[in-house]
Design a protein around this motif. Structure first.
Motif, PDB file in Angstrom:
ATOM      1  N   ILE B 366       2.626  -4.573   1.642  1.00 54.40           N
ATOM      2  CA  ILE B 366       2.301  -4.489   3.075  1.00 54.40           C
ATOM      3  C   ILE B 366       3.553  -4.150   3.870  1.00 54.40           C
ATOM      4  O   ILE B 366       3.524  -3.300   4.777  1.00 54.40           O
ATOM      5  CB  ILE B 366       1.682  -5.822   3.544  1.00 54.40           C
ATOM      6  N   VAL B 367       4.657  -4.795   3.531  1.00 56.02           N
ATOM      7  CA  VAL B 367       5.908  -4.524   4.251  1.00 56.02           C
ATOM      8  C   VAL B 367       6.305  -3.054   4.104  1.00 56.02           C
ATOM      9  O   VAL B 367       6.650  -2.388   5.090  1.00 56.02           O
ATOM     10  CB  VAL B 367       7.021  -5.455   3.727  1.00 56.02           C
ATOM     11  N   LEU B 370       3.803  -0.771   6.101  1.00 55.09           N
ATOM     12  CA  LEU B 370       4.000  -0.852   7.554  1.00 55.09           C
ATOM     13  C   LEU B 370       5.310  -0.183   7.966  1.00 55.09           C
ATOM     14  O   LEU B 370       5.384   0.480   9.005  1.00 55.09           O
ATOM     15  CB  LEU B 370       3.985  -2.313   7.998  1.00 55.09           C
ATOM     16  N   THR B 371       6.334  -0.353   7.153  1.00 53.94           N
ATOM     17  CA  THR B 371       7.621   0.262   7.490  1.00 53.94           C
ATOM     18  C   THR B 371       7.506   1.782   7.563  1.00 53.94           C
ATOM     19  O   THR B 371       7.992   2.416   8.502  1.00 53.94           O
ATOM     20  CB  THR B 371       8.678  -0.125   6.444  1.00 53.94           C
ATOM     21  N   VAL B 373       4.805   3.581   7.988  1.00 57.81           N
ATOM     22  CA  VAL B 373       3.929   4.007   9.093  1.00 57.81           C
ATOM     23  C   VAL B 373       4.662   3.894  10.422  1.00 57.81           C
ATOM     24  O   VAL B 373       4.621   4.816  11.257  1.00 57.81           O
ATOM     25  CB  VAL B 373       2.637   3.168   9.088  1.00 57.81           C
TER      26      VAL B 373
END
Lengths: 106, 683
Positions: B366-367, B370-371, B373
């Motif tokens: 997830i990290v 998200l980074t 994106v």
């Protein structure tokens, strides 16, 4: 610009919440109270912060990017190189140069 | 099972005497005297004699094993300066570097391989010696061009050095110059290093970057192989095979080279200390069925059990796990602004591992997502707002496969052979890896590794990226492919130990091919010290803002001045490369300074079928026309400067055909006469 700054701040918030949750989960691993209120609360906070970040991203560029991808066009306002990685790569063949010109004397 | 309970295989020993039977002992009171506890009674000897004695200290190694590898390594290193001094690189042809190398260079490579093999065959291989042997092997193979060539090869390495120079100026990447500036992490990193060191160029870093970064990659492959293969020798073989199969040459001074380091770090964490596996604690057979005789269960039940079984947990302490999470997250975050493709490769691999429950810390996926994106949407906003076609692809752009394969099959015999070898090597790699996947499946009932290697191939959908995409796809999968190949080779050798000699011979052939393939383009990718000095001098003499262009995009033409001198290949109307139609394009672009290198001449001859001297003919005609004058000439190297006043921004340039045109106010003084003396000799 404020929206972009807020998005970065929310992103940092997401990282902080994930770090805090990882700390709580790992330091409680092996104990009986592995699903304590702190862990549950941080899980909710992590999900909430991710949702908030997704909303911020959607409002700050996400819609525009999707629109561009669907329409497939954009107004080019800045010159770019000929390819994403311009320049000579190993084994890359540039276009063939033209043959040498005739002798100017001829 | 302890030594007291271990059986020797004979009949049960005689029953212990009454005094040795288990007895109830009164717990000692506060005033009880101290009593000694009798030690275990030795077992009586069985019918086959006494049990074997414990192993004593190992016998001393033969001096061959003790001193063989170190002596070979030292000899190989000592030969390198001699090889550099005796190699003649002045006239490389279509076969590139290999024919130009001194025999001493080949001897050094053979000694390095012998060093590795001797230490590996030793009864007790020493890890420090194996590490040193690997370093020498890298220096004598990947690092051979760095040893024998005084400057870094590759136009792109110098171009990226120019990017670093541009960022080092004011700390802000220039806009509207090159798409890579939207991912400025690598450039900013080295600009910071450069400023901190007080240096104004990175020439030495560029030269030695390939062997250094391949050494770091080899460490990552070794760490991965230790997790996946086990053993003491196989991981080292995996590192050597990786070096031998790394013909792709994405290890020059570039963002992707650093990105691969970060990718391998995260992958090593995921498959090493964070590795988990779904194990059913209740003993219910999971999927796949581990033994042939086990009772089969319905497929849906096996899948359900597998999906619902939580992964086991790493045994590391919490603080170590948290430190690993932190480091892995840091690598993933650093990847986003560094390179365009690598984050997607590692995210894909982590997603596969997370789905099958193979690592703890799925929040890292997830990290990372998200980074990427956030960075693309916010940090690289200008990129997709202006150049969305690079993502979606344009109608006039060739696909990655066409650009990466078919467009490159041209040139003289040497070029064609080298390029066909480049096609054969990935085929050989995948063939070995598929055999290794089969062995791995038989051994561990696991198909995840081959899936990890195949994930980067999904990036081939980005056809607009260009021909380098295939190289990157191969590189992202190469560490796992190599490890699987070693599993296949290990199974092959275990059938008959004499096959180890065959493997040693194959290693020699592989590294010979590596030198041939990697150096195959050196006829026109070689950069000399004269090229670098001439280019720096040209930029020093160019007025601010003047256009400085190379005739063709080889040579260190953009080692500085990026963003200031319009030196990127950006001409429109088919004039991105001036040599494609030299006189029309030069008239169209009107560069103030025109750069000629010997590498351009070689490229035309060995790759494009030009007659020798074609660049000289262009140069002489430009000078004869009066448009340009030479400020430097030496052999095929030359700097031509335009004979006209500089155009002013916003003011139309005067007609070159009107010599009596009045220069605009404030224009630079007129250039010297065409017959001004050149600084070098004529060819």
């Amino acid at each position: 610009m404020t929206g972009f700054a807020l998005t970065w701040i929310v992103f940092l918030l997401v990282l902080a919440v994930f770090a805090a949750r990882a700390w709580v989960v790992e330091t409680n691993r092996g104990r009986l109270s592995t699903a304590g209120s702190a862990q549950r609360g941080l899980t909710v906070a992590a999900v909430g912060s991710v949702v908030l970040l997704v909303v911020m991203l959607t409002a700050n560029g996400g819609i525009e990017l999707v629109d561009l991808l669907i329409n497939g066009e954009a107004t080019v306002t800045a010159p770019s190189d000929q390819a994403a990685t311009g320049g000579q790569q190993p084994g890359e063949a540039p276009p063939a140069p033209a043959p040498p010109p005739a002798d100017p004397a001829n | 099972m302890t030594s007291e309970t271990r059986r020797t295989g004979g009949p049960d020993p005689v029953e212990a005497g009454a005094g040795e039977r288990t007895q109830y002992m009164q717990p000692p009171g506060p005033d009880s005297p101290t009593s000694a506890v009798r030690g275990p009674v030795p077992r009586p000897a069985g019918p086959d004699g006494p049990p074997p004695p414990p192993p004593g200290p190992p016998a001393p190694l033969s001096p061959l094993w003790v001193w063989g590898a170190p002596v070979l390594a030292v000899l190989a290193v000592l030969l390198l300066p001699l090889a550099a001094a005796t190699s003649d690189l002045s006239d490389m042809g279509g076969w590139g570097l290999a024919p130009a190398l001194s025999p001493l260079a080949w001897v050094a490579l053979a000694l390095a391989i012998a060093c590795c093999v001797v230490e590996l065959w030793s009864p007790r291989p020493r890890i420090p010696m194996l590490g040193a042997a690997t370093t020498v092997l890298i220096l004598c193979s990947t690092g051979m061009p760095s040893v024998v060539q005084p400057q870094a090869r590759f136009t792109t390495a110098w171009l990226i050095s120019g990017f670093v120079d541009a960022v080092a100026g004011n700390g802000v990447p220039p806009t509207g110059v090159d798409a890579r500036f939207y991912w400025p992490g690598f450039f900013a990193q080295w600009a910071w290093f450069r400023d901190a060191a007080g240096a104004d160029q990175l020439d030495t870093i560029l030269r030695w970057y390939p062997p250094a970064v391949v050494a770091v990659w080899a460490i990552g492959v070794y760490a991965l192989a230790r997790s996946m293969l086990g053993g003491t020798r196989a991981p080292w073989v995996a590192a050597w095979l990786f070096v031998g199969l790394n013909w792709i040459e994405q290890d020059y001074f570039s963002p992707q080279a650093t990105a691969i380091v970060l990718l391998l770090t995260v992958l090593t964490f995921a498959l090493g200390p964070l590795a988990t596996r779904r194990v059913d604690n209740a003993g219910v057979p999971g999927w796949p069925r581990p033994h042939r005789g086990a009772p089969p269960l319905p497929r849906w039940r096996r899948w359900l059990i597998s999906a619902l079984t939580p992964p086991n947990q790493p045994t590391l302490p919490a603080r170590q796990l948290l430190l690993i999470y932190f480091c892995a997250a840091l690598c993933l975050i650093a990847l986003a602004p560094t390179h365009q493709l690598t984050p997607f490769a590692i995210i894909g691999q982590l997603v596969v591992l997370a789905i099958v429950g193979r690592f703890r810390g799925r929040g890292l996926v997830i990290v990372a997502t998200l980074t990427v994106v956030v960075f693309i949407l916010i940090g690289a906003r200008d990129f997709w707002m202006t150049q969305i076609s690079m993502i979606t692809g344009g109608s006039d752009e060739g696909g990655a496969i066409e650009a990466g394969f078919f467009d490159r099959l041209e040139g003289d015999t040497g070029q064609l052979v080298v390029k066909l070898l480049r096609v054969l090597m990935p085929g050989l790699t995948w063939l070995l890896a598929i055999a290794g996947a089969w062995v791995y499946w038989k051994r561990r009932r696991d198909l995840v590794p081959i899936a990890l290697a195949g994930i980067p191939m999904g990036m081939a959908v980005v056809q607009s990226y260009g021909g380098e995409l295939l190289l990157r796809v191969l590189l992202f999968g190469l560490p796992i492919l190599t490890i699987l190949a070693v599993d296949a080779l290990r199974a092959f050798v275990r059938v008959d130990r004499k096959r180890e000699r065959l493997m040693a011979g194959a290693m020699v052939v592989l590294f010979l091919l590596l030198i041939v393939i990697r150096g195959g383009n050196d006829a026109y990718l070689d950069v000399t010290t004269e090229d670098v000095q001439m280019t720096r001098q040209a930029y020093d003499q160019a007025p601010p803002g003047a256009t400085v262009q190379p005739l063709a995009t080889v040579g260190p033409y953009a080692l500085e001045g990026v963003g200031d001198h319009n030196n990127m290949a950006s001409g429109g109307d088919g004039c991105g490369i001036l040599a494609s139609d030299p006189f029309r394009c030069i008239d169209l672009v009107q560069p103030q300074t025109l750069l000629f290198y010997k590498s351009m001449e070689k490229q035309g001859v060995v790759l494009n079928g030009e007659q020798p001297g074609w660049t000289v003919a262009i140069r002489e005609q430009l000078i004869a026309s009066g448009q340009y004058r030479a400020t430097y000439e030496n052999g095929f190297n030359a700097v031509l400067v335009r004979n006209e006043p500089l155009p002013q921004p916003g003011v139309p340039a005067p007609d070159a055909a009107a010599p009596d045109a009045v220069a605009p106010e404030g224009a630079a003084p007129a250039a010297p006469a065409p017959d001004a003396p050149a600084q070098g000799g004529t060819p």
